[in-house]
Enzyme design. Structure first.
Site, PDB file in Angstrom:
ATOM      1  N   HIS A 103       0.854  -1.288  -0.096  1.00 36.74           N
ATOM      2  CA  HIS A 103      -0.109  -0.040  -0.122  1.00 36.74           C
ATOM      3  C   HIS A 103       0.962   1.338  -0.050  1.00 36.74           C
ATOM      4  O   HIS A 103       2.168   1.237   0.743  1.00 36.74           O
ATOM      5  CB  HIS A 103      -0.760   0.086   1.258  1.00 36.74           C
ATOM      6  CG  HIS A 103      -1.664  -0.999   1.578  1.00 36.74           C
ATOM      7  ND1 HIS A 103      -1.338  -2.035   2.243  1.00 36.74           N
ATOM      8  CD2 HIS A 103      -2.932  -1.183   1.348  1.00 36.74           C
ATOM      9  CE1 HIS A 103      -2.523  -2.896   2.394  1.00 36.74           C
ATOM     10  NE2 HIS A 103      -3.635  -2.245   1.866  1.00 36.74           N
ATOM     11  N   ASP A 106       2.386   1.902   3.399  1.00 34.25           N
ATOM     12  CA  ASP A 106       3.187   1.147   3.963  1.00 34.25           C
ATOM     13  C   ASP A 106       4.727   1.446   3.815  1.00 34.25           C
ATOM     14  O   ASP A 106       5.647   1.429   4.591  1.00 34.25           O
ATOM     15  CB  ASP A 106       3.090  -0.458   3.529  1.00 34.25           C
ATOM     16  CG  ASP A 106       1.618  -0.872   3.364  1.00 34.25           C
ATOM     17  OD1 ASP A 106       0.823  -0.625   4.353  1.00 34.25           O
ATOM     18  OD2 ASP A 106       1.479  -1.489   2.571  1.00 34.25           O
ATOM     19  N   ASP A 309     -10.289 -11.844  11.220  1.00 33.97           N
ATOM     20  CA  ASP A 309      -9.528 -11.738   9.905  1.00 33.97           C
ATOM     21  C   ASP A 309      -7.902 -12.106  10.478  1.00 33.97           C
ATOM     22  O   ASP A 309      -7.232 -11.115  10.468  1.00 33.97           O
ATOM     23  CB  ASP A 309      -9.409 -10.776   9.121  1.00 33.97           C
ATOM     24  CG  ASP A 309      -8.896 -10.929   7.706  1.00 33.97           C
ATOM     25  OD1 ASP A 309      -8.775 -11.960   7.311  1.00 33.97           O
ATOM     26  OD2 ASP A 309      -8.812  -9.818   6.890  1.00 33.97           O
TER      27      ASP A 309
HETATM   28  C1  XUL Z   1      -7.494  -6.621   4.442  1.00 37.53           C
HETATM   29  C2  XUL Z   1      -6.555  -6.886   3.186  1.00 37.53           C
HETATM   30  C3  XUL Z   1      -5.794  -5.900   2.575  1.00 37.53           C
HETATM   31  C4  XUL Z   1      -5.712  -6.003   1.093  1.00 37.53           C
HETATM   32  C5  XUL Z   1      -4.959  -4.872   0.748  1.00 37.53           C
HETATM   33  O1  XUL Z   1      -8.169  -7.593   4.925  1.00 37.53           O
HETATM   34  O2  XUL Z   1      -6.761  -8.354   3.025  1.00 37.53           O
HETATM   35  O3  XUL Z   1      -4.518  -6.038   3.288  1.00 37.53           O
HETATM   36  O4  XUL Z   1      -5.091  -7.160   0.664  1.00 37.53           O
HETATM   37  O5  XUL Z   1      -5.548  -3.650   0.681  1.00 37.53           O
END
Ligand code: XUL
Ligand code: CO
Length: 439
Positions: A103, A106, A309
């Site tokens: 990202h 990051d 998650d």
């Molecule tokens: C969030 C997720 C993110 C995406 C990229 O759950 O998976 O890290 O992969 O924005």
């Protein structure tokens, strides 16, 4: 670079099936080994993610970070971010993964204004470009973080605040440009906070229309700057919002079709997101693939007993075999790949744990690839499936398949016959036993 923070680790993790148990070596992943006419490297197209691996702190809702990262001074300075690039490429190079992804926020610190953030991003991008050229490591995909900053509390392109929509557009514009500059092969849109917490204060139709407008503008901009990469939506059903608009592959593909985005957006399917949606990863992969929309995967796994998650590294051979069966059936993922959107758990705080985690994930996928290839060679499932549907290969079934019949003819057919031919067993237990014979 002067001294390496990984000096105790081999310069390149090797394929050494005889290495002792738990060694820093691949027991399954042999990058040059050819499987069904293609190297493992090309089938798997592994990618290391910057956010978990180099920015993950180990914090959770109950406590702060635990990770020991001696190269990181903990500050949000550009100097610290530049140093991190060296460490990241040292890590990825030793691991032997061909790709990475990030990202915007990051890799580079957010500034006080967008102009300042863009300047920081340019500084880091120049260093990333140099590191890519030096090591040969490539960018699988870039993306923008449109969820961490408090300005995105109501969402980004689905925010009720038009200025936040504008800010998001500007941020994505820049992220696509940098991805293009770094030769990124894809660009991912994970919905972040695009969803709702409460329908009574939400104009769902208006929010979805805004998301569609946003995607068309993103496509327009990508075309204008000559970005050739693939756009990908990443479905996720909930977290952080209670309902994310990109709930699952089906919701995403409906949005794509309803808004004229066919051929523009494919999907990046993530295991833990699939399970949060009440699906298996195999379901989400198959559902996308049969519609020509499986573009890439975020390889991880959830915890059976924790409801959120957790983004753990994938180690389950049954899971990786299922993934590879679908991926191989569609002929691979390129230009997508297998990105480890996965984090070491907060108790695994040493830098060396990052190597064990990625080696385990890569080996699990390499093993899944070999098992799937063996199953494909024996045509086990092809035969089971084609036999199961053979009543559609001739006679009335063929007419149904070819769209050459109608209700009146089907009625006459079944009235003349009296009753359908008897059903046959689905043989599920036998099939499960066959799968175990390959594992
Ligand atoms: C969030 C997720 C993110 C995406 C990229 O759950 O998976 O890290 O992969 O924005
Ligand atoms: Co992801």
């Amino acid at each position: 670079m002067a001294t390496s923070y990984f000096s105790g680790v081999p310069n390149r993790i090797s394929y050494d099936p005889k290495a002792k148990k738990g060694a820093l070596a691949f027991k399954q992943y042999n990058a040059d080994e050819v499987v069904e006419g293609r190297s493992m490297r090309d089938w798997l197209r592994f990618s290391v993610c910057y956010w978990h691996t180099f920015r993950g702190t180990g914090s959770d809702p109950f406590g702060p970070g635990t990770m020991v990262r001696p190269w990181d001074d903990g500050s949000d300075s550009v100097g610290n971010a530049l140093k991190r690039v060296d460490v990241a490429f040292d890590f990825i190079d030793r691991l032997g993964a061909p790709y990475y992804c990030f990202h915007d926020r990051d890799v580079a610190p957010e500034g006080a204004t967008l102009a300042e953030s863009n300047k920081n991003f340019d500084t880091i991008a120049a260093k990333l470009k140099e590191a890519q050229a030096r090591t040969g490591i490539k960018l699988l995909w870039g993306t923008a973080n449109l969820f961490s900053n408090p300005r995105f509390m109501h969402g980004a392109s689905t925010s009720c605040n038009a200025d936040v929509f504008a800010y998001s557009a500007a941020q994505v514009k820049k992220a696509i440009e940098v991805t293009n500059e770094l030769g990124g092969e894809n660009y991912v849109f994970w919905g972040g906070r695009e969803g709702y917490m409460n329908l009574f204060n939400t104009d769902m139709k208006r929010e979805l229309d805004h998301l569609a407008k946003f995607m068309h503008m993103a496509h327009e901009h990508a075309k204008n700057i000559g970005f050739k990469g693939q756009f990908l939506f990443e479905p996720k059903p909930k977290e952080p919002t209670k309902h994310q608009y990109d709930y699952d592959a089906a919701a995403c593909l409906n949005f794509v079709r309803a808004n004229g985005l066919e051929g523009i957006v494919k999907l990046n399917i993530e295991t833990n997101h699939a399970t949060l949606a009440g699906h298996t990863m195999m379901h989400e992969l198959e559902y996308s693939s049969i519609q020509g929309a499986l573009g890439s995967i975020d390889a991880n796994t959830g915890d059976l007993l924790l409801g959120w998650d957790t983004d753990q590294f994938p180690t389950d051979i049954y899971l990786t075999t299922q993934c590879m069966l679908v991926i191989m059936k569609q002929g691979g993922l390129a230009p997508g790949g297998v990105n480890f959107d996965a984090k070491v758990r907060r108790e695994s705080f040493d830098p060396i744990d990052l190597f064990h985690a990625h080696i385990g994930g890569m080996d699990a996928f390499a093993r899944g690839l070999k098992i799937a290839a063996a199953m494909r060679k024996d045509r086990v499932f092809e035969e089971i499936v084609s036999n199961r549907y053979r009543s559609y290969d001739s006679g009335i079934g063929q007419k149904i398949d070819q769209g050459k019949t109608n209700f009146a003819e089907l009625e006459a057919y079944i009235l003349a016959k009296g009753n359908p031919d008897p059903n046959e067993s689905g043989r599920q237990e036998q099939i499960e036993n066959i799968i175990n014979e390959y594992l």
